[in-house]
Design a protein around this motif. Structure first.
Motif, PDB file in Angstrom:
ATOM      1  N   GLY A  36      -6.670 -16.418  -4.742  1.00 41.20           N
ATOM      2  CA  GLY A  36      -6.562 -14.969  -4.839  1.00 41.20           C
ATOM      3  C   GLY A  36      -5.160 -14.507  -5.177  1.00 41.20           C
ATOM      4  O   GLY A  36      -4.348 -15.253  -5.731  1.00 41.20           O
ATOM      5  N   VAL A  37      -4.854 -13.258  -4.832  1.00 39.14           N
ATOM      6  CA  VAL A  37      -3.594 -12.613  -5.193  1.00 39.14           C
ATOM      7  C   VAL A  37      -2.420 -13.207  -4.402  1.00 39.14           C
ATOM      8  O   VAL A  37      -2.521 -13.471  -3.198  1.00 39.14           O
ATOM      9  CB  VAL A  37      -3.698 -11.091  -4.944  1.00 39.14           C
ATOM     10  N   ALA A  38      -1.306 -13.398  -5.111  1.00 33.98           N
ATOM     11  CA  ALA A  38      -0.012 -13.783  -4.520  1.00 33.98           C
ATOM     12  C   ALA A  38      -0.042 -15.121  -3.806  1.00 33.98           C
ATOM     13  O   ALA A  38       0.659 -15.321  -2.808  1.00 33.98           O
ATOM     14  CB  ALA A  38       0.508 -12.679  -3.601  1.00 33.98           C
ATOM     15  N   VAL A  39      -0.871 -16.044  -4.314  1.00 34.98           N
ATOM     16  CA  VAL A  39      -0.807 -17.457  -3.920  1.00 34.98           C
ATOM     17  C   VAL A  39      -0.985 -18.267  -5.198  1.00 34.98           C
ATOM     18  O   VAL A  39      -1.336 -17.727  -6.247  1.00 34.98           O
ATOM     19  CB  VAL A  39      -1.871 -17.844  -2.873  1.00 34.98           C
ATOM     20  N   ASP A  40      -0.762 -19.581  -5.094  1.00 39.63           N
ATOM     21  CA  ASP A  40      -0.925 -20.426  -6.266  1.00 39.63           C
ATOM     22  C   ASP A  40      -1.805 -21.619  -5.932  1.00 39.63           C
ATOM     23  O   ASP A  40      -2.491 -21.632  -4.896  1.00 39.63           O
ATOM     24  CB  ASP A  40       0.424 -20.848  -6.840  1.00 39.63           C
ATOM     25  N   GLN A 139      -8.675  -3.937   4.764  1.00 40.20           N
ATOM     26  CA  GLN A 139      -7.429  -3.459   5.354  1.00 40.20           C
ATOM     27  C   GLN A 139      -6.780  -4.598   6.138  1.00 40.20           C
ATOM     28  O   GLN A 139      -7.481  -5.468   6.646  1.00 40.20           O
ATOM     29  CB  GLN A 139      -7.690  -2.265   6.282  1.00 40.20           C
ATOM     30  N   PRO A 140      -5.442  -4.634   6.243  1.00 40.10           N
ATOM     31  CA  PRO A 140      -4.472  -3.651   5.745  1.00 40.10           C
ATOM     32  C   PRO A 140      -4.100  -3.853   4.276  1.00 40.10           C
ATOM     33  O   PRO A 140      -3.218  -3.174   3.759  1.00 40.10           O
ATOM     34  CB  PRO A 140      -3.265  -3.909   6.635  1.00 40.10           C
ATOM     35  N   PHE A 141      -4.778  -4.775   3.599  1.00 42.87           N
ATOM     36  CA  PHE A 141      -4.354  -5.114   2.235  1.00 42.87           C
ATOM     37  C   PHE A 141      -4.772  -4.067   1.211  1.00 42.87           C
ATOM     38  O   PHE A 141      -4.187  -3.998   0.126  1.00 42.87           O
ATOM     39  CB  PHE A 141      -4.879  -6.508   1.878  1.00 42.87           C
ATOM     40  N   ARG A 142      -5.738  -3.225   1.548  1.00 43.68           N
ATOM     41  CA  ARG A 142      -6.068  -2.129   0.630  1.00 43.68           C
ATOM     42  C   ARG A 142      -4.874  -1.181   0.518  1.00 43.68           C
ATOM     43  O   ARG A 142      -4.516  -0.741  -0.576  1.00 43.68           O
ATOM     44  CB  ARG A 142      -7.323  -1.391   1.091  1.00 43.68           C
ATOM     45  N   LEU A 143      -4.251  -0.903   1.656  1.00 46.07           N
ATOM     46  CA  LEU A 143      -3.038  -0.080   1.643  1.00 46.07           C
ATOM     47  C   LEU A 143      -1.902  -0.804   0.936  1.00 46.07           C
ATOM     48  O   LEU A 143      -1.183  -0.215   0.117  1.00 46.07           O
ATOM     49  CB  LEU A 143      -2.627   0.272   3.073  1.00 46.07           C
ATOM     50  N   LEU A 144      -1.744  -2.092   1.215  1.00 47.66           N
ATOM     51  CA  LEU A 144      -0.669  -2.859   0.586  1.00 47.66           C
ATOM     52  C   LEU A 144      -0.852  -2.922  -0.921  1.00 47.66           C
ATOM     53  O   LEU A 144       0.111  -2.761  -1.691  1.00 47.66           O
ATOM     54  CB  LEU A 144      -0.625  -4.266   1.179  1.00 47.66           C
ATOM     55  N   PHE A 145      -2.096  -3.146  -1.396  1.00 45.91           N
ATOM     56  CA  PHE A 145      -2.354  -3.179  -2.840  1.00 45.91           C
ATOM     57  C   PHE A 145      -1.985  -1.850  -3.483  1.00 45.91           C
ATOM     58  O   PHE A 145      -1.435  -1.809  -4.581  1.00 45.91           O
ATOM     59  CB  PHE A 145      -3.822  -3.496  -3.113  1.00 45.91           C
ATOM     60  N   ALA A 146      -2.298  -0.748  -2.788  1.00 44.21           N
ATOM     61  CA  ALA A 146      -1.967   0.580  -3.322  1.00 44.21           C
ATOM     62  C   ALA A 146      -0.458   0.740  -3.473  1.00 44.21           C
ATOM     63  O   ALA A 146       0.018   1.327  -4.454  1.00 44.21           O
ATOM     64  CB  ALA A 146      -2.534   1.666  -2.413  1.00 44.21           C
ATOM     65  N   ARG A 149       0.947  -1.413  -6.422  1.00 48.88           N
ATOM     66  CA  ARG A 149       0.650  -0.890  -7.763  1.00 48.88           C
ATOM     67  C   ARG A 149       1.741   0.063  -8.260  1.00 48.88           C
ATOM     68  O   ARG A 149       1.793   0.380  -9.448  1.00 48.88           O
ATOM     69  CB  ARG A 149      -0.694  -0.139  -7.758  1.00 48.88           C
ATOM     70  N   GLN A 150       2.590   0.517  -7.339  1.00 50.07           N
ATOM     71  CA  GLN A 150       3.651   1.448  -7.703  1.00 50.07           C
ATOM     72  C   GLN A 150       4.870   0.668  -8.196  1.00 50.07           C
ATOM     73  O   GLN A 150       5.499  -0.066  -7.427  1.00 50.07           O
ATOM     74  CB  GLN A 150       4.024   2.321  -6.502  1.00 50.07           C
ATOM     75  N   ARG A 151       5.206   0.829  -9.466  1.00 55.72           N
ATOM     76  CA  ARG A 151       6.259   0.028 -10.075  1.00 55.72           C
ATOM     77  C   ARG A 151       7.593   0.153  -9.325  1.00 55.72           C
ATOM     78  O   ARG A 151       8.324  -0.833  -9.163  1.00 55.72           O
ATOM     79  CB  ARG A 151       6.430   0.437 -11.532  1.00 55.72           C
ATOM     80  N   MET A 152       7.890   1.349  -8.840  1.00 50.00           N
ATOM     81  CA  MET A 152       9.165   1.556  -8.163  1.00 50.00           C
ATOM     82  C   MET A 152       9.198   0.911  -6.779  1.00 50.00           C
ATOM     83  O   MET A 152      10.274   0.659  -6.237  1.00 50.00           O
ATOM     84  CB  MET A 152       9.456   3.059  -8.045  1.00 50.00           C
ATOM     85  N   LEU A 153       8.021   0.645  -6.216  1.00 46.34           N
ATOM     86  CA  LEU A 153       7.960   0.074  -4.875  1.00 46.34           C
ATOM     87  C   LEU A 153       7.787  -1.439  -4.871  1.00 46.34           C
ATOM     88  O   LEU A 153       8.148  -2.105  -3.892  1.00 46.34           O
ATOM     89  CB  LEU A 153       6.796   0.696  -4.091  1.00 46.34           C
ATOM     90  N   LEU A 154       7.231  -1.976  -5.957  1.00 43.48           N
ATOM     91  CA  LEU A 154       6.853  -3.395  -5.945  1.00 43.48           C
ATOM     92  C   LEU A 154       8.047  -4.307  -5.699  1.00 43.48           C
ATOM     93  O   LEU A 154       8.014  -5.154  -4.797  1.00 43.48           O
ATOM     94  CB  LEU A 154       6.156  -3.757  -7.260  1.00 43.48           C
ATOM     95  N   GLY A 207      -4.198  -2.455 -10.509  1.00 45.32           N
ATOM     96  CA  GLY A 207      -4.631  -1.138 -10.962  1.00 45.32           C
ATOM     97  C   GLY A 207      -6.098  -1.071 -11.321  1.00 45.32           C
ATOM     98  O   GLY A 207      -6.668   0.023 -11.419  1.00 45.32           O
ATOM     99  N   GLN A 208      -6.732  -2.225 -11.511  1.00 44.40           N
ATOM    100  CA  GLN A 208      -8.142  -2.252 -11.878  1.00 44.40           C
ATOM    101  C   GLN A 208      -9.021  -2.869 -10.791  1.00 44.40           C
ATOM    102  O   GLN A 208     -10.199  -3.169 -11.045  1.00 44.40           O
ATOM    103  CB  GLN A 208      -8.317  -2.987 -13.204  1.00 44.40           C
ATOM    104  N   VAL A 209      -8.468  -3.067  -9.615  1.00 41.09           N
ATOM    105  CA  VAL A 209      -9.281  -3.496  -8.473  1.00 41.09           C
ATOM    106  C   VAL A 209     -10.068  -2.294  -7.976  1.00 41.09           C
ATOM    107  O   VAL A 209      -9.495  -1.306  -7.514  1.00 41.09           O
ATOM    108  CB  VAL A 209      -8.388  -4.077  -7.356  1.00 41.09           C
ATOM    109  N   ASP A 210     -11.385  -2.364  -8.069  1.00 39.03           N
ATOM    110  CA  ASP A 210     -12.250  -1.222  -7.770  1.00 39.03           C
ATOM    111  C   ASP A 210     -13.350  -1.656  -6.802  1.00 39.03           C
ATOM    112  O   ASP A 210     -14.266  -2.388  -7.195  1.00 39.03           O
ATOM    113  CB  ASP A 210     -12.861  -0.698  -9.072  1.00 39.03           C
TER     114      ASP A 210
END
Length: 285
Positions: A36-40, A139-146, A149-154, A207-210
């Motif tokens: 998944g996300v942020a692992v290899d 949760q809490p990863f729904r909040l973290l993903f949001a 997604r913000q370029r200035m925060l990533l 941005g396309q996780v729905d």
């Protein structure tokens, strides 16, 4: 001695790295792993090594989900469905249609999108704790993903992951694994910390996780008539055993195995349990 090779492969939807474990001339069906996300690929190394010792040929690709080193790029579909296409291309290019596919976390959602496009692109499935229905992500990863997604925060958020206490907190991997490896948890964030192109890939994907899209796809897994096993960490507060049993009930040919003491990354918490389930599922092909 276990044979391990690292290779780069060019696919229509992107270039990725993968590690292959075990003999090329294996008598067993191959095994393909989806993280998944942020692992290899290292999420799966303990399981792949156990299986390789038993003669299985295992493939652990690093998908472009934040811990990759080769940029995915804006010219392709950087969505969950785009990642699913990449998985199907990987299987097709390497001739792995007889494989057992093993998925975890966001990789479970990606696998469902791949199956939605082709319910028989592999021969058997093992899901460990993962997204399904509208739990994408929990949760809490729904909040973290949001936030990510913000370029200035990533970048500031990723920079903060240099601190072990934060990496191993509930906003890092604290809810996902019982005994995090500090070196592993630090290194999986390095591509995001050091390469703006990798950050751009992750922003595009998130941005396309729905949740609504996956909620529509999961019930369609009822048409996937393959051997399926759920190997579920019972101590997971993100993807609970109840969620896993509900997911298993969608498939016509699924078994559910609870793994006490394991969390989301059951492959790290209980690799032998996952390896045994993979071998048993492959035997049902």
């Amino acid at each position: 001695m276990i044979t391990t090779t690292t290779t780069t492969i060019d696919l229509p939807s992107g270039t990725i790295e993968y590690v292959a474990h075990g003999p090329e001339d294996s008598a067993h069906p191959p095994v393909v792993f989806v993280h998944g996300v942020a692992v290899d690929h290292r999420l799966w190394s303990p399981v792949a090594e156990i299986l390789a010792e038993s003669g299985y040929r295992c493939y652990t690709p690093t998908l472009p989900l934040g811990s990759h080193h080769i940029p995915w790029g804006p010219e392709v579909d950087r969505s969950p469905r785009g990642a699913a296409t990449l998985v199907r291309e990987f299987v097709a290019e390497l001739g792995l249609s007889q494989a057992t596919l093993v998925a975890n976390d966001t990789g479970g959602a990606i696998t469902q999108f791949a199956l939605d496009a082709d319910p028989e692109f592999v021969r058997a499935l093992v899901f460990t704790n993962c997204d399904a229905f509208d739990l994408f992500p929990p949760q809490p990863f729904r909040l973290l993903f949001a936030l990510l997604r913000q370029r200035m925060l990533l970048k500031p958020l990723i920079e903060s992951m240099r601190w072990r206490a934060l990496r191993h907190s509930p906003l890092g991997v604290g809810l996902l694994v019982t005994d995090p490896d500090p070196d592993l948890t630090r290194s999986v964030f390095e591509p995001l910390r050091t390469d703006a192109r990798i950050r751009d890939d992750l922003i595009a994907f998130l941005g396309q996780v729905d949740p609504a899209e996956l909620a529509a796809v999961t019930p369609r897994m009822s048409r996937v008539d393959l051997p399926v096993t759920m190997v579920w960490g019972s101590d997971d507060r993100c993807f609970t055993p109840e969620h896993g049993r509900r997911f298993a009930a969608v498939f016509p040919n699924a078994q559910f195995i609870a793994v006490p003491g394991a969390r989301t990354f059951v492959s790290l918490d209980a690799p032998r349990a996952v390896a045994d389930a993979v071998a048993a599922t492959a035997a049902r092909i």
